[in-house]
Design a protein around this motif. Sequence first.
Motif, mmCIF file in Angstrom:
data_model
loop_
_atom_site.group_PDB
_atom_site.id
_atom_site.type_symbol
_atom_site.label_atom_id
_atom_site.label_comp_id
_atom_site.label_asym_id
_atom_site.label_seq_id
_atom_site.Cartn_x
_atom_site.Cartn_y
_atom_site.Cartn_z
ATOM 1 N N GLN A 1 38.638 48.165 43.717
ATOM 2 C CA GLN A 1 38.034 47.555 42.538
ATOM 3 C C GLN A 1 38.973 47.586 41.316
ATOM 4 O OE1 GLN A 1 34.608 46.191 42.171
ATOM 5 N NE2 GLN A 1 34.977 46.051 44.365
ATOM 6 N N VAL A 2 40.215 47.157 41.503
ATOM 7 C CA VAL A 2 41.166 47.154 40.391
ATOM 8 C C VAL A 2 41.227 45.766 39.771
ATOM 9 C CG1 VAL A 2 42.547 49.009 41.384
ATOM 10 C CG2 VAL A 2 43.174 46.641 41.849
ATOM 11 N N SER A 3 41.403 45.736 38.464
ATOM 12 C CA SER A 3 41.546 44.491 37.719
ATOM 13 C C SER A 3 42.739 44.614 36.787
ATOM 14 C CB SER A 3 40.277 44.189 36.907
ATOM 15 O OG SER A 3 39.152 44.022 37.758
ATOM 16 N N GLY B 1 37.213 40.984 45.988
ATOM 17 C CA GLY B 1 37.767 40.595 44.703
ATOM 18 C C GLY B 1 38.443 39.240 44.746
ATOM 19 N N ALA B 2 38.993 38.837 43.596
ATOM 20 C CA ALA B 2 39.589 37.506 43.466
ATOM 21 C C ALA B 2 40.920 37.575 42.730
ATOM 22 C CB ALA B 2 38.628 36.584 42.721
ATOM 23 N N SER C 1 40.955 40.372 39.786
ATOM 24 C CA SER C 1 39.654 40.844 39.319
ATOM 25 C C SER C 1 38.899 41.555 40.438
ATOM 26 C CB SER C 1 38.813 39.660 38.820
ATOM 27 O OG SER C 1 39.496 38.949 37.804
ATOM 28 N N GLY C 2 38.621 42.843 40.225
ATOM 29 C CA GLY C 2 37.846 43.618 41.185
ATOM 30 C C GLY C 2 38.429 43.626 42.579
ATOM 31 N N VAL C 3 39.748 43.703 42.664
ATOM 32 C CA VAL C 3 40.433 43.595 43.957
ATOM 33 C C VAL C 3 40.453 44.934 44.692
ATOM 34 C CG1 VAL C 3 42.695 43.223 45.049
ATOM 35 C CG2 VAL C 3 41.849 41.616 43.328
#
Length: 497
Positions: free
Chosen positions: A22-24, A58-59, A6-8
Motif C-alpha cells: 500500500q505505498v503511494s 494499486g494503480a 497509488s496504493g501499490v
Amino acid sequence: MQLALSGVSFTYPTAQEPILNQVSVTFPTGWTGLLGDNGCGKTTLARLACGLLTPTRGAISGNLFAVYCAQETDAPPAALSDFALDYGRDARELRGLFHLEDDMAWRWDALSFGERKKLQIAVALWQRPDVLAVDEPTNHLDIDARRELTGALARFRGVGILVSHDRELLDALARQCVSFEATGHGGSMRLMVRTGGYSVAHEQAERERKAAVSERAGAKRELSRLAAEADARAHEAARTDARLSKRHIDPKDHDAKGKIDLARFTGQDGARGKLAARMDRRVEGAHQRVSAAYVAKRYDGSLWLDVQPSPRKVLCRIEAAAIPCGPSELSFPQLYIGNTDHIGIVGPNGAGKSTFLAHLRGLLASDLSVLDIPQEISAREREAVFTRVRQLSSTERGRVLSTVAQLNSNPDRILEGGRTSPGELRKLMLALGLLDSPSLIIMDEPTNHLDMHSIEALEQALSAFAGALVLVSHDTAFMQHCTSTTWEIRDGALSVR
C-alpha cells in the motif's frame, strides 16, 4: 509530466509477505533518489514504475515510455544494435561523452563491466524515454567515468528515478529523495519523501530519528511510572476490598456489617472503580505513545572474521609475463602474495584488472582455501548459493545468518531467493565462504550493490582480517582502509606502489 503510484502492493511468488504494501509516491520531472538498505524494495519499486512488474494491488498512472537500467550488466540492452547502427547527432554525442568506441557494441562479452555500464546508460539515454530508472549506475565505474555519467544524466529532462548509494551522484542530481523506512508492523516499509539530495535528506532523517529516539525514551519512562502507579492502586484496591468484605465477620455482629454497608453506600467503591478505569486508560495511552515512537532497528554490527593466516608464508607466486588483454597485452613483473598481505588492484575501466585477476586465479594451488566473490554473479552461481544454504546444518545456518545481520541485512528475509537483491546475495556469499575459514579472500568491486551501513561493516571486517586479501575496487576510501599494498594497472602495465 509526472508518474504516480497509488496504493501499490507487490509480493514475490516465493515470499510470504509483500515487499511493498500500500505505498503511494509521485515522481515529478527531474531526478528522484531512492534510498534504503539492501533488500528494502528500491529495485522492485523502480521496476514497477517502468512497467517491468505488475502490482498485485494499486494503480500506476500515466502512459509513459519507460526504460530501466538494471544493476547487472551480464546481458546487453535490447536496443544496443539500433544504437550501434545510429550515426545521428544524439548517438555520436553520447559516444563522445562516454568515450565509447564504435565497435564496442559488437564485442559486449569482451568488455569490462565498467565499459558495459557506460554503454548500457548511453543506450538508455539515446532512446529519449519519458521515464528513466537507473539502478546503481556508478557500479564498476572509475572516477572519470563517474564524472561523465553525472554530466550525461544531468541533461535528462524526463522523470528520473535514481537507485543509488553514491552520495556524490545523489547530491549532484536529486531534487528529492524517497527513503524506505520500517514501520514496525510485520516488517513492512513506508516511503518518506524529503526534498534535496542525499546530504540534505539524510540530515533531516537523522534529526527525525533523534527526535523519535528521545520521544520513545520519554514515552517508556512515562509508561513505567504509570504502570507502577497502577500497580500500587491495584494493591490498595485489593486491601480495601478485603477490608469491606463480610466473609470473615460474625453473622451476629450487626455493627460491623452496618459500617461496611455505610461505606459502600457513600460511593467509595464507585469512586475507586472510576479511578481504576481512568488509570487503565492512561496506561493504555502510554502504550500507544511508545508504539507510535517507533525507531527502526539497524542491522549494522561489528563483524569479526575469525580466521588464522595460512601456515604457508607465500600463497601464490606470479612469474613476470605479458598476457593477452583485449586487443593488446598486459605486462607485469614477478609478484608474490604473502599469507597476511592485503593487496589492492586499481586502474581505470578497461585497463585489464579483471583480466589479471583471472590469470591470478589460475595460479592458485588447488588445496588453498579461497573465498572468491566476483563482480557479477550469474544465475547459475546464484542458485548454487541457495542450494548450499538449504543443505546447511542448523548451527551453520545460524552462523551465516548472524554474519548477514552484522552486514546490515535482515536475516529473516534474506533467504527468500526470489527477492534477494544483488547486495544481499554478495553478503550471503561472504557469510557462506567464511564457514570454510579461507586463507585468502578475493573480491572484485566489493562495495558494488552495498548500502552505506553495509560498506562500513565490510570495511571494518576486511581491514582486520588476519589472512591474505586481494581487492579490486574504484572506492579509494575503502581501499585505503582495507589494503596496505597497491598494484596499479595502467597503459598495459602493472606496477607496485
